[in-house]
Design an enzyme around this catalytic site. Structure first.
Site, short mmCIF file in Angstrom:
data_model
loop_
_atom_site.label_atom_id
_atom_site.label_comp_id
_atom_site.label_asym_id
_atom_site.label_seq_id
_atom_site.Cartn_x
_atom_site.Cartn_y
_atom_site.Cartn_z
N ASP A 1 0.83 -1.20 0.00
CA ASP A 1 0.00 0.00 0.00
C ASP A 1 0.87 1.25 0.00
O ASP A 1 1.70 1.43 -0.88
CB ASP A 1 -0.96 -0.07 1.20
N HIS B 1 -7.05 -7.01 0.60
CA HIS B 1 -5.97 -6.03 0.54
C HIS B 1 -4.90 -6.30 1.59
O HIS B 1 -3.71 -6.10 1.33
CB HIS B 1 -6.56 -4.64 0.73
#
Length: 292
Positions: A107, A272
């Site tokens: 991320d 994620h």
């Protein structure tokens, strides 16, 4: 629950006159640096780091502005540019005695890692990226109603003031939304870990917003300059991500290959937060990459 990485020492390491990074260090062997994402801290790597420490020196910092690291006030676009944050990591490794290392990021940390690979190719030996595309491409693939999946990018791109006040007014709800919406295995982030992420995030609203604001400004400028000059990631690169290409209508592997000719691109059905949801899969990517 032990909210630390077993067997790791925790240190504060100065990377410039204003900023020290809280850093966990463990293991022995070739160095690997792991960079966390949003809205998390170094703790997201707890499973992966413990595995890699069997035969690597593993360095796991909180990024500037996050966790227990320093959070300088935003005095200009460079304060939280990915170039500045990448320089932090290179300096951190040097001060631990490592002038060349493998680097993995998730991320936000992945965007820092990409910038480190572009700016410091002599330092970054291998590069692993979890669930992003480079900053410039990120903005280019978001369009129309599909861009609602990334509403936070647009909110935090606004000038200082409003986004900070809005997020601070409901910080736990804001950050908790992403912890809930982006996972396919909620049990992978148990209650005490979730609360640690929320506490760290609510204490860092201005710096988190500044990090995102930079990604809508100076980081785009840096990426565009590199694209125009033909700069590429020359080290072996491994990418593991959800199938965002299918979801948003682009060829994710092709996007990455334009930056990284020596590419191993993989898709996952995990959510994620894959380093917590499926750490064995992430470890396999890293070990395969490090063997190249």
């Amino acid at each position: 629950m032990n909210l630390s990485i077993p067997g790791f020492d925790h240190r504060r390491i100065a990377v410039d006159d204003q900023v020290s990074l809280h850093t966990a260090v463990g293991g022995e062997g070739p160095p690997v640096v792991l960079l966390h994402g949003f809205p998390q801290t170094h703790l997201m790597w707890r499973h992966v780091a413990a595995d890699l420490a069997a035969d690597h020196t593993v360095i796991v910092p909180d990024l500037r502005g996050y966790g227990a690291s320093d959070k300088p006030a935003e005095t200009g676009p460079d304060t939280y540019s990915k170039r500045t944050m990448a320089n932090d990591i290179v300096t951190l490794a040097e001060r631990l005695g490592h002038h060349r290392f493998a680097l993995a990021g998730h991320d936000r940390g992945a965007l820092v890692a990409v910038r480190a690979g572009l700016d410091h190719p002599e330092v970054v030996s291998h590069l692993a990226i979890l669930d992003v595309v480079p900053t410039l491409d990120m903005w280019e693939v978001l369009h129309g109603a599909d861009a609602k999946v990334a509403f936070h990018l647009y909110l935090m791109a606004q000038p200082p003031g409003l986004p900070e006040r809005m997020i601070a007014a409901s910080a736990d709800e804001f950050f908790g939304f992403f912890l809930d919406a982006w996972t396919k295995a909620p049990e992978a982030i148990p209650g005490p870990v979730r609360e640690a992420y929320l506490r760290a995030s609510r204490e860092a609203v201005p710096s988190i917003v500044a990090d995102y604001r930079a990604s809508a400004g100076i980081d785009v400028e840096h990426d565009r300059a590199d694209r125009e000059s033909g700069a590429q990631l020359r080290m072996p690169v491994g990418v593991l991500q959800q199938d965002w290409g299918a979801a948003l209508g682009y060829d994710a592997a092709a996007v990455w290959r334009a930056w990284a000719p020596d590419l191993d691109h993989r898709l996952t059905g995990a959510g994620h937060f894959m380093a917590e949801e499926d750490p064995a899969l992430v470890v396999k990517l890293l070990r395969d990459l490090l063997a190249r």
